[in-house]
Design a protein around this motif. Structure first.
Motif, PDB file in Angstrom:
ATOM      1  N   LEU A  28       0.825  -1.201   0.000  1.00  0.00           N
ATOM      2  CA  LEU A  28       0.000   0.000   0.000  1.00  0.00           C
ATOM      3  C   LEU A  28       0.866   1.262   0.000  1.00  0.00           C
ATOM      4  CD1 LEU A  28      -3.009   0.932   0.234  1.00  0.00           C
ATOM      5  CD2 LEU A  28      -2.610   1.105   2.689  1.00  0.00           C
ATOM      6  N   ARG A 392      -3.084   5.459  -3.998  1.00  0.00           N
ATOM      7  CA  ARG A 392      -4.249   4.664  -3.638  1.00  0.00           C
ATOM      8  C   ARG A 392      -5.305   5.572  -3.013  1.00  0.00           C
ATOM      9  NH1 ARG A 392      -2.882  -0.819  -2.803  1.00  0.00           N
ATOM     10  NH2 ARG A 392      -5.060  -1.104  -2.181  1.00  0.00           N
ATOM     11  N   ASP A 396      -8.071   3.462   2.013  1.00  0.00           N
ATOM     12  CA  ASP A 396      -7.150   2.332   2.201  1.00  0.00           C
ATOM     13  C   ASP A 396      -6.026   2.709   3.156  1.00  0.00           C
ATOM     14  OD1 ASP A 396      -8.616   0.771   0.477  1.00  0.00           O
ATOM     15  OD2 ASP A 396      -7.329   1.143  -1.256  1.00  0.00           O
ATOM     16  N   LYS A 399      -7.305   2.788   6.794  1.00  0.00           N
ATOM     17  CA  LYS A 399      -7.503   1.456   7.368  1.00  0.00           C
ATOM     18  C   LYS A 399      -6.175   0.869   7.841  1.00  0.00           C
ATOM     19  CE  LYS A 399     -11.649   0.362   4.683  1.00  0.00           C
ATOM     20  NZ  LYS A 399     -12.198  -0.445   3.553  1.00  0.00           N
TER      21      LYS A 399
END
Length: 412
Positions: A28, A392, A396, A399
Motif C-alpha cells: 500500500l 491509492r 485504504d 484502514k
C-alpha cells in the motif's frame, strides 16, 4: 518480580511493534512516503520512529501549530474591535476576529456596541497581509473552505444561499447579485456575482470578495447608518472590545478543520502582539520564542494548511503536542481535539470506544493524523503519522493506519 514484568512487557511491546511493520511496509505504501513517531510522554520513551525527522506536507495538521500559537498569545476571549472615541466620532479597527455574524457563532457583540454610536469611522490600515495564503489553489476562490482573509471579517466572509419558498441569502445585501444558472462555478472570479442552480434545494456557502467598500456597505446595511472610511486612528491608547470565548473558536477550528478560523486566529494573534494584522508576525514570534528548541524548523506559510508549501516533520508535530500535553489540563486538551473514529470495517466497529484524540490533514494524495492515543491499559501516547504522495485511495491508507493504532492501543 514487578520490575521483571515491567521489562518483559516493554520488550514484548517493542517486539510486537516491529512485527506490526507488516502493515506499514505493505505494498500500500509502495512509491509513497510515510513518517511516524510515537512516544510515551511519561516515560519519555520512543515507541516507534520512522522518517520522523523528514519533512512532509502536513495539510490541516498545520492547525496544531495554529492552536498552540493562539493558546500562548490570545486572551480568554477573542478581541473583537479596537476603538477610540474623539469628540462625537467612534473610530474602529478590526482585529481579525472571525466570529462577527459568522454562520456558526452568530456573534453580535460588536454590532450591539456600534449601534450605540451615531458617527462611526472605520480604519483598515492595520491589515497588512494578502487575502490568500501563499500556494493556495487559485481555482478554489468559490469554494466554502477558502474564504478571503481580512481585518474585519463579517458573516465568515461567505454568502450562504438556500431556497425554501423563496431564495434566502445571508447576508441579504448580496441577494440582487445572485443569478440562477447551471454553471459549475458559484461566483465570478473577480466580482461578487453569484450563481445558484434553480433546481437545487441545497444550502451553499460561497466566499465573497472583501474590500473596504464591501465591509463598509455590509455594516451600513446592518446598522442602518452611514459609516466613513478613515485613513487613520486617533493617537494614543486604544480600547478593546471582546467577543466570544477563545476556546469555542479553537474547538470549532479543530473539530471542523475550519480554514477560515485558523487563518484569522493567526491574524488576531499578530494584532495582540503588535498593531499589525499579518500572519508572519505571529508565526515568527512563536518559532523564535516558544518553539526555539524545534530541531527541524518548519516551512510554515499559513494558518490552515491549505498550502502545499508547508513542510513539517513528525518530530516537530509530536514536540508541540507534547508541550500542549504538559501545559493543559487533559479534560480541556481532549475537548479541543476531535475524536477520530476508525474506518468501519465490520458492523461491530460502531461500538468501538473512542481512543484517538487527533487532528487529521487531507490534501490530494496526502493524509496525516497527529494527536493522542489512549491505550487499553490507560496510558497516553503522543503520535504523528504523516503520509505523502500515495496514489491509492485515502480510505485504504486510513484502514492501514488504524491497524497500527489499534495494535498500540491493545498491546501497550
Amino acid at each position: 518480580m514487578k520490575f521483571f514484568l515491567l521489562i518483559f512487557g516493554t520488550l514484548l511491546f517493542f517486539t510486537s511493534c516491529k512485527n506490526s511493520k507488516y502493515s506499514l511496509d505493505s505494498n500500500l505504501y509502495k512509491n509513497s512516503f510515510k513518517g511516524v513517531l510515537v512516544i510515551d510522554p511519561i516515560k519519555k520513551d520512543t515507541l516507534y520512529n520512522h522518517n520522523s525527522t523528514k519533512y512532509f506536507t502536513p495539510a490541516s495538521n498545520t492547525k496544531i501549530f495554529t492552536l498552540y500559537s493562539s493558546l500562548h498569545i490570545l486572551p480568554n476571549k477573542i478581541p473583537a474591535l479596537k476603538y477610540s472615541i474623539q469628540k462625537d466620532t467612534l473610530y474602529i479597527q478590526g482585529t481579525g476576529d472571525p466570529t462577527l455574524l459568522h454562520p456558526y457563532f452568530k456573534d453580535s457583540i460588536a454590532i450591539s456596541f456600534l449601534k450605540k454610536h451615531s458617527n462611526i469611522a472605520l480604519n483598515t490600515s492595520n491589515f497588512k497581509d494578502n487575502k490568500y495564503g501563499p500556494g493556495w489553489a487559485w481555482e478554489d476562490y468559490d469554494t466554502y473552505y477558502s474564504p478571503e482573509k481580512n481585518g474585519l471579517p463579517i458573516y465568515g466572509n461567505v454568502l450562504t444561499i438556500h431556497k425554501g419558498n423563496n431564495l434566502i441569502a445571508t447576508p441579504n445585501y448580496f441577494k440582487d447579485s445572485i443569478t440562477f444558472s447551471n454553471l459549475p462555478k458559484r461566483r465570478e472570479e473577480h466580482t461578487n456575482m453569484f450563481y445558484y442552480n434553480s433546481a437545487s434545494t441545497d444550502t451553499i456557502t460561497t466566499p465573497f470578495i472583501t474590500n473596504n467598500n464591501v465591509i463598509k456597505d455590509l455594516l451600513e446595511d446592518i446598522l442602518q447608518k452611514n459609516i466613513t472610511i478613515s485613513s487613520r486612528l486617533p493617537e494614543g491608547d486604544k480600547n478593546i472590545l471582546y467577543s466570544v470565548a477563545s476556546d469555542s473558536v479553537y474547538k470549532r477550528m479543530m473539530h471542523k478543520s475550519d480554514n477560515f478560523l485558523a487563518e484569522q486566529l493567526m491574524l488576531v494573534s499578530s494584532g495582540v502582539l503588535t498593531d499589525t494584522l499579518k500572519f508572519k508576525i505571529a508565526k515568527e514570534y512563536i518559532l523564535e520564542t516558544k518553539l526555539s528548541n524545534l530541531k527541524q524548523k518548519p516551512r510554515w506559510v499559513d494558518g490552515s494548511g491549505l498550502s502545499r508549501y508547508n513542510l513539517f516533520t513528525p518530530e516537530s508535530m509530536v514536540y508541540v503536542l507534547h508541550e500542549l500535553y504538559k501545559n493543559l489540563p487533559k479534560e480541556r486538551l481532549y475537548t479541543l481535539f476531535p475524536v477520530v473514529n476508525a474506518p468501519k470495517i465490520k458492523k461491530e466497529d460502531t461500538m468501538q470506544k473512542p481512543y484517538l484524540y487527533a487532528k487529521s490533514g487531507s490534501l490530494g494524495n496526502n493524509y496525516c493524523l497527529s494527536g493522542y492515543l489512549i491505550t487499553n491499559s490507560g496510558k497516553t501516547v503522543i503520535f504523528s503519522f504523516m503520509n505523502n504522495h500515495f496514489v491509492r485511495s485515502s480510505s485504504d491508507i486510513k484502514k492501514e493506519m488504524h491497524q497500527f493504532f489499534e495494535h498500540i492501543r491493545d498491546t501497550y
